[in-house]
Motif scaffolding. Structure first.
Motif: not given
Lengths: 156, 444
Positions: A14, A22, A148-149, A152-156, B329, B332, B339, B342, B345, B348, B352, B355, B393-394, B423-424
């Motif tokens: 992972r 990244l 997905r994480s 989500d980090l990018y989109s929030t 990020f 992070k 990770t 979170f 996350l 929020t 969510m 967004p 999470s969706f 937001v970001d």
């Protein structure tokens, strides 16, 4: 402050996948945008997809057949794209697996389909195909969770 | 039954003496006939029951030498007891056998007396091995004898008859026998099938080992007077035939040739991996049957691959607008503790919806304005369906709102982007990590 010390298990698949992916993402983002904006997103999508596959496969290493098959495919696609004309490369890209008709037996409908889905599963016997499928599912789960994480980090 | 044993031993000794006296200079055929005659005499006396036990004990003993699985002896003896109707047809002299009524009782006594009746066992073995090389005039009798050797009785089959046919009949007979057998569990059926297979494979080996036993019986021809030695000889026979089966790891009644062993190992491995996959794939526990499980596995793998495609598309659509804080990020994401947990996350994720909606609008518009073909439009939809079915999470209204707002004009694009940036940036500032020195450290 070394990130290797802070991570829980730096040798786990992972964290390896996260690091590699990244790094590939930053490389993709630092690349200057191409001239035609209509194909930009598609090319970016292709790059991200290939980066995800390649980082997953390289995180697993060459022990598994499916990771070897993914790496082989990506390398050959790059070579194709460098050497051959664009038409052939797009043909190879739209096709899911270029070796699709290679070494496939007739019969066993669902097993055959599983062979097609799991990369490198065409020349496997059924027993090792199941083992590869189990490992592939686990790695895909990890990939999906990490991606997905990140998304989500990018989109929030 | 113990009180009958001395009588049986006596009978055995007389039989040995009788045969030894008669067959010194006779041909094989005559020897066979004298043996039949002698057996008829024995039957007309009041020793029918004991003789039957004697005979079947000899069969069992011989099979013990052949198969070397004394665990299976009870099954074998039971089968040879059930054989009798077939023998009645094939060899009319044996028709005077009383049919066994209580199979297991006689089986157990026969098994007990098997240790004492080695001489008789060897005698029978000798007769069989001699007659096996006879001209076809005796072939019918040979077939009957060979069938009586616990091979399962088929009515007057020649030894050269087709093995597949024989095995088919064997299985049927085995099942019939299985219904008769009292107090046996369900796994018996499987084992009996394995027995039939094994006997198929043993058929050839036994034919090859007949030479061996006949040569040993020639040795025994000299020592026939002292019947005490015959038990030793018989044990020698079983010792000679032992190394064929010594390395085999098979449970009771399973086939022991190398092909079926390998096949069994393969099947065990496949079922074990299937079980592992069943644990791995959600919703696969209820499905029984390999085909349904394979379909479920295929669906799951395909859904995961579509999720990866969808997420990479999402990342491709999102990334260029967020170049300035990707290092943040990156920092992070390298921390797996962050990770895994979170915290921001999780805080929020309840609100969510907005967004995510913006994000999806952006994605859809990007795809549609890029003029891609319809095959490229399809994967995100499929991925959306998959992700909404997945429990991660969706929010639930994600899909509905996204489809509702799918035909939004592209004029809201910039506004959405501005919101996204806000937001970001806010998110990046609220992270509790000292991001800047860390990323420098990592990238150096």
């Amino acid at each position: 402050m070394n990130p290797q010390n802070l991570s829980l298990n730096p040798t786990s698949i992972r964290s390896k996948f996260t690091k590699t992916f990244l790094r590939a993402l930053t490389r993709i983002n630092n690349r200057r945008p191409p001239i035609s904006p209509s194909r930009e997103i598609y090319q970016r999508y292709r790059r991200v997809k290939i980066a995800a596959d390649a980082s997953m496969a390289s995180a697993v290493g060459s022990r598994r057949t499916w990771s070897r098959a993914i790496l082989w495919k990506i390398r050959n696609q790059r070579r194709y794209r460098a050497l051959v004309s664009r038409r052939i490369s797009t043909h190879a890209m739209t096709k899911r697996d270029p070796r699709e008709n290679y070494g496939r037996e007739v019969g066993h409908g669902s097993a055959d389909e599983l062979r097609r889905i799991v990369p490198g599963g065409e020349a496997m016997d059924f027993c090792s195909l199941l083992g590869e499928t189990a490992h592939y599912i686990k790695c895909l789960n990890t990939q999906v969770q990490v991606m997905r994480s990140i998304a989500d980090l990018y989109s929030t | 039954m113990n009180r009958a044993l001395p009588e049986m031993l006596h009978c055995l000794n007389t039989s040995v003496g009788n045969l030894a006296g008669n067959c010194t200079d006779l041909t094989v055929l005559d020897r066979q006939r004298t043996r039949i005659k002698w057996q008829q005499e024995q039957f007309q006396q009041q020793q029918q029951q004991q003789q039957q036990q004697n005979y079947f004990a000899s069969q069992g003993q011989q099979l013990q030498g052949l198969i070397n699985g004394d665990l299976r002896l009870d099954q074998v003896v039971t089968r040879s007891l059930k054989v009798d109707p077939g023998l009645e047809n094939g060899w009319p002299d044996y028709g005077k056998f009383p049919l066994p009524k209580t199979g297991f009782c006689e089986e157990s006594t026969g098994f007990e007396s098997a240790g004492y009746l080695n001489g008789s066992a060897f005698e029978m073995n000798y007769a069989i091995s001699r007659t096996a090389s006879c001209p076809p005039a005796v072939a019918e009798a040979v077939a009957a004898v060979a069938d009586g050797k616990g091979k399962e009785s088929i009515v007057t089959e020649k030894l050269s008859s087709a093995v597949g046919k024989e095995s088919f009949k064997k299985r049927k007979a085995d099942k019939a026998q299985n219904s008769k057998v009292v107090a046996e569990d369900d796994s018996r059926d499987k084992r009996i099938k394995g027995c039939a297979e094994e006997e198929d494979s043993k058929m050839t080996e036994q034919n090859s080992s007949k030479n061996n036993s006949s040569s040993n019986s020639k040795n025994n021809n000299n020592n026939r007077e002292n019947s005490g030695d015959t038990s030793k000889e018989n044990s020698k026979v079983s010792e000679v035939q032992k190394p064929d089966y010594i390395h085999v790891r098979a449970r009771r009644g399973q086939a022991t040739d190398s092909h079926s062993l390998a096949e069994r190992v393969r099947r065990e491995k496949i079922s074990e991996r299937m079980k592992y996959l069943q644990d791995l794939v959600p919703g696969c526990n209820k499905i029984t049957g390999k085909a349904g499980m394979l379909d479920e596995i295929i669906n799951y793998v395909q859904s995961l691959q579509r999720q990866v495609e969808f997420l990479s598309m999402k990342l491709a659509a999102v990334n260029p607008r967020l170049d300035f804080n990707i290092d943040n990020f990156f920092a992070k994401e390298v921390f797996p503790a962050c990770t895994a947990s979170f915290p921001t996350l999780g805080a929020t994720s309840s609100e969510m919806a907005n967004p995510a909606l913006l994000q999806l609008n952006q994605l859809q518009q990007v795809i549609s304005c890029c003029g891609l073909e319809m095959g490229m439009i399809n994967p995100p939809d499929m991925g959306l369906r998959r992700t909404t079915s997945a429990p991660v999470s969706f929010p639930e209204n994600f899909l509905d709102t996204s489809y509702f707002n799918q035909i939004q004009p592209s004029t809201t694009w910039d506004a959405d982007l501005q919101n996204l940036f806000g937001v970001d940036i806010h998110q990046g500032r609220s992270t509790p990590f000292p991001s800047q020195p860390f990323t420098d450290n990592y990238e150096s």
